[in-house]
Design a protein around this motif. Structure first.
Motif, PDB file in Angstrom:
ATOM      1  N   ARG A   1       2.996   9.936  -2.183  1.00  0.00           N
ATOM      2  CA  ARG A   1       1.896  10.760  -1.647  1.00  0.00           C
ATOM      3  C   ARG A   1       2.360  12.127  -1.186  1.00  0.00           C
ATOM      4  O   ARG A   1       1.803  12.706  -0.260  1.00  0.00           O
ATOM      5  CB  ARG A   1       1.172  10.050  -0.504  1.00  0.00           C
ATOM      6  CG  ARG A   1       0.580   8.722  -0.940  1.00  0.00           C
ATOM      7  CD  ARG A   1      -0.714   8.373  -0.251  1.00  0.00           C
ATOM      8  NE  ARG A   1      -1.246   7.174  -0.880  1.00  0.00           N
ATOM      9  CZ  ARG A   1      -0.817   5.941  -0.584  1.00  0.00           C
ATOM     10  NH1 ARG A   1       0.118   5.756   0.321  1.00  0.00           N
ATOM     11  NH2 ARG A   1      -1.335   4.905  -1.188  1.00  0.00           N
TER      12      ARG A   1
ATOM     13  N   LYS B   1       4.482   0.879  -4.023  1.00  0.00           N
ATOM     14  CA  LYS B   1       5.631   0.203  -4.643  1.00  0.00           C
ATOM     15  C   LYS B   1       5.397  -0.128  -6.117  1.00  0.00           C
ATOM     16  O   LYS B   1       6.231   0.196  -6.968  1.00  0.00           O
ATOM     17  CB  LYS B   1       5.911  -1.068  -3.834  1.00  0.00           C
ATOM     18  CG  LYS B   1       7.228  -1.697  -4.113  1.00  0.00           C
ATOM     19  CD  LYS B   1       7.657  -2.673  -3.040  1.00  0.00           C
ATOM     20  CE  LYS B   1       6.539  -3.229  -2.182  1.00  0.00           C
ATOM     21  NZ  LYS B   1       5.604  -4.078  -2.923  1.00  0.00           N
TER      22      LYS B   1
ATOM     23  N   GLY C   1       0.804  -1.220   0.000  1.00  0.00           N
ATOM     24  CA  GLY C   1       0.000   0.000   0.000  1.00  0.00           C
ATOM     25  C   GLY C   1       0.839   1.272   0.000  1.00  0.00           C
ATOM     26  O   GLY C   1       0.311   2.375  -0.102  1.00  0.00           O
TER      27      GLY C   1
ATOM     28  N   ASP D   1       1.917  14.555  -2.849  1.00  0.00           N
ATOM     29  CA  ASP D   1       0.919  15.477  -3.419  1.00  0.00           C
ATOM     30  C   ASP D   1      -0.132  15.808  -2.361  1.00  0.00           C
ATOM     31  O   ASP D   1      -0.976  16.663  -2.574  1.00  0.00           O
ATOM     32  CB  ASP D   1       0.239  14.819  -4.636  1.00  0.00           C
ATOM     33  CG  ASP D   1      -0.219  13.381  -4.348  1.00  0.00           C
ATOM     34  OD1 ASP D   1       0.611  12.577  -3.860  1.00  0.00           O
ATOM     35  OD2 ASP D   1      -1.393  13.073  -4.599  1.00  0.00           O
TER      36      ASP D   1
ATOM     37  N   THR E   1       3.080   1.014  -8.215  1.00  0.00           N
ATOM     38  CA  THR E   1       2.879   2.235  -9.007  1.00  0.00           C
ATOM     39  C   THR E   1       4.224   2.916  -9.281  1.00  0.00           C
ATOM     40  O   THR E   1       4.500   3.355 -10.405  1.00  0.00           O
ATOM     41  CB  THR E   1       1.975   3.223  -8.238  1.00  0.00           C
ATOM     42  OG1 THR E   1       0.814   2.521  -7.789  1.00  0.00           O
ATOM     43  CG2 THR E   1       1.551   4.382  -9.109  1.00  0.00           C
TER      44      THR E   1
HETATM   45  P1  GDP Z   1       1.920  -1.238  -3.242  1.00  0.00           P
HETATM   46  O1  GDP Z   1       1.014  -2.143  -2.473  1.00  0.00           O
HETATM   47  O2  GDP Z   1       3.025  -0.681  -2.386  1.00  0.00           O
HETATM   48  O3  GDP Z   1       2.443  -1.816  -4.510  1.00  0.00           O
HETATM   49  O4  GDP Z   1       1.052   0.054  -3.605  1.00  0.00           O
HETATM   50  P2  GDP Z   1       0.366   0.493  -4.982  1.00  0.00           P
HETATM   51  O5  GDP Z   1       1.398   0.866  -5.985  1.00  0.00           O
HETATM   52  O6  GDP Z   1      -0.636  -0.522  -5.377  1.00  0.00           O
HETATM   53  O7  GDP Z   1      -0.334   1.851  -4.519  1.00  0.00           O
HETATM   54  C1  GDP Z   1      -1.366   1.896  -3.563  1.00  0.00           C
HETATM   55  C2  GDP Z   1      -2.271   3.077  -3.886  1.00  0.00           C
HETATM   56  O8  GDP Z   1      -1.546   4.301  -3.712  1.00  0.00           O
HETATM   57  C3  GDP Z   1      -2.762   3.090  -5.319  1.00  0.00           C
HETATM   58  O9  GDP Z   1      -4.111   3.494  -5.324  1.00  0.00           O
HETATM   59  C4  GDP Z   1      -1.880   4.131  -5.988  1.00  0.00           C
HETATM   60  O10 GDP Z   1      -2.517   4.743  -7.091  1.00  0.00           O
HETATM   61  C5  GDP Z   1      -1.649   5.104  -4.871  1.00  0.00           C
HETATM   62  N1  GDP Z   1      -0.405   5.890  -5.014  1.00  0.00           N
HETATM   63  C6  GDP Z   1       0.839   5.449  -5.275  1.00  0.00           C
HETATM   64  N2  GDP Z   1       1.720   6.467  -5.311  1.00  0.00           N
HETATM   65  C7  GDP Z   1       1.021   7.598  -5.071  1.00  0.00           C
HETATM   66  C8  GDP Z   1       1.365   9.001  -4.963  1.00  0.00           C
HETATM   67  O11 GDP Z   1       2.521   9.432  -5.099  1.00  0.00           O
HETATM   68  N3  GDP Z   1       0.327   9.853  -4.676  1.00  0.00           N
HETATM   69  C9  GDP Z   1      -0.957   9.421  -4.516  1.00  0.00           C
HETATM   70  N4  GDP Z   1      -1.876  10.318  -4.240  1.00  0.00           N
HETATM   71  N5  GDP Z   1      -1.297   8.132  -4.601  1.00  0.00           N
HETATM   72  C10 GDP Z   1      -0.349   7.230  -4.880  1.00  0.00           C
END
Ligand code: GDP
Length: 297
Positions: free
Chosen positions: A250, A114, A111, A252, A116
């Motif tokens: 995040r 990673k 979450g 932003d 993304t």
């Molecule tokens: P993982 O479980 O670490 O691989 O996380 P994900 O890549 O699936 O991201 C989890 C959520 O965070 C998704 O809905 C992404 O779109 C969101 N997300 C990732 N990076 C950012 C960011 O820099 N800003 C925002 N606002 N959301 C992000």
């Protein structure tokens, strides 16, 4: 929302010394305000304390020129010190990817962003640097995560390693290595599984993968809004697997980005990129000046 540091210090200094040099008393009073500003920006308490202590030495006796107020002078000294601490001596966005195919290990909690971020950096390497990139998901417990990476790959025109059900993460990593060499790729990303919290199984798995490919970069992806937790996660991953750089996601959001300062001060790891949204182009090289400005408000 927050009162900016300049406003805070302006108020304080109106009641204090006018022109000349900053006295010890002026600086002590100012540092109380600086500490509050840092804490409001989500910098951890020990870091805020040691930072203000370091700045106290620099600010005491500093000349205040006619063109600025004492408050402005302190803000400048604090700003410069913040930039110095945040910046380190590495070029932020520059990844060590010479000698192809270069493995990049992506680690972090579930979450944190990673997958993304893997897509974002892969896209950047492809579009900006003309690199041939391969991405592989090692998240064997969550088929949806593997699918997510495959979909991202299609969106940005970057190849992903075909999914073979039933393989262990370390075997997928070895297959990615082989595929990257055979296919003439410059870089391959290994998007490791995240957990909701750090556990031994996760760390063992990441260590095995690390030992199988000897990554050129191990990038930790953490949610920049989680402040102190982000720093603890970074320390843990660095202890167990070794981290070469950090990506704060995040950024932003509404937060003031104090996690960046704590991260730098506590772990000493360079922050390479910041994530600024969900879109795949929402990634920037870490810019110490911009974050310093944001922390000060
Ligand atoms: P993982 O479980 O670490 O691989 O996380 P994900 O890549 O699936 O991201 C989890 C959520 O965070 C998704 O809905 C992404 O779109 C969101 N997300 C990732 N990076 C950012 C960011 O820099 N800003 C925002 N606002 N959301 C992000």
């Amino acid at each position: 929302m927050f009162e900016s540091l300049s406003d805070r210090l302006g108020g304080v200094f109106d009641r204090l010394t006018k022109q000349g040099a900053l006295t010890e008393d002026d600086v002590r009073t100012a540092m109380r305000e600086v500490r509050v500003a840092l804490l409001e920006a989500d910098v951890s308490l020990p870091v805020a304390r040691s930072f203000t202590k370091a700045v106290t030495g620099k600010a005491t006796g500093a000349a205040v020129t006619k063109s600025v107020t004492p408050g402005q002078q302190v803000v400048k000294i604090v700003h410069d010190e913040l930039v110095k601490t945040l910046e380190g001596d590495e070029e932020p966005g520059r990844l060590k990817i010479d000698n192809p195919p270069a493995p990049i290990l992506m680690v972090g909690l579930q979450g944190g962003g990673k997958t993304t971020t893997t897509g974002k950096i892969a896209r950047r390497l492809k579009e900006r640097d003309g690199k041939k990139v391969l991405m592989a998901s090692l998240d064997v417990n969550r088929p949806a995560a593997m699918e997510q990476l495959a979909i991202l790959g299609e969106q940005i025109g970057v190849d992903t390693l075909p999914i073979v059900p039933g393989q262990r993460p370390v075997d997928i990593a070895k297959r990615a290595k082989q595929q990257a060499a055979l296919g003439g790729y410059d870089v391959y990303f290994l998007d490791t599984a995240g957990r909701l919290q750090i556990d031994q199984v996760l760390m063992d798995e990441v260590q095995q993968v690390r030992d199988a490919v000897s990554p050129r970069e191990t990038l930790l992806v953490v949610d920049g809004l989680t402040g102190q937790v982000a720093v603890e996660v970074a320390q843990e991953f660095d202890d167990k697997v070794g981290v070469s750089g950090v990506v704060l996601t995040r950024m932003d959001g509404d937060g003031r980005g104090g996690a960046a300062l704590s991260m730098r001060a506590v772990t000493g790891k360079p922050i390479r990129f910041v994530g600024l949204g969900e879109k795949l182009d929402a990634l920037e090289e870490f810019d110490a000046r911009r974050i310093a400005g944001r922390i000060l408000g």
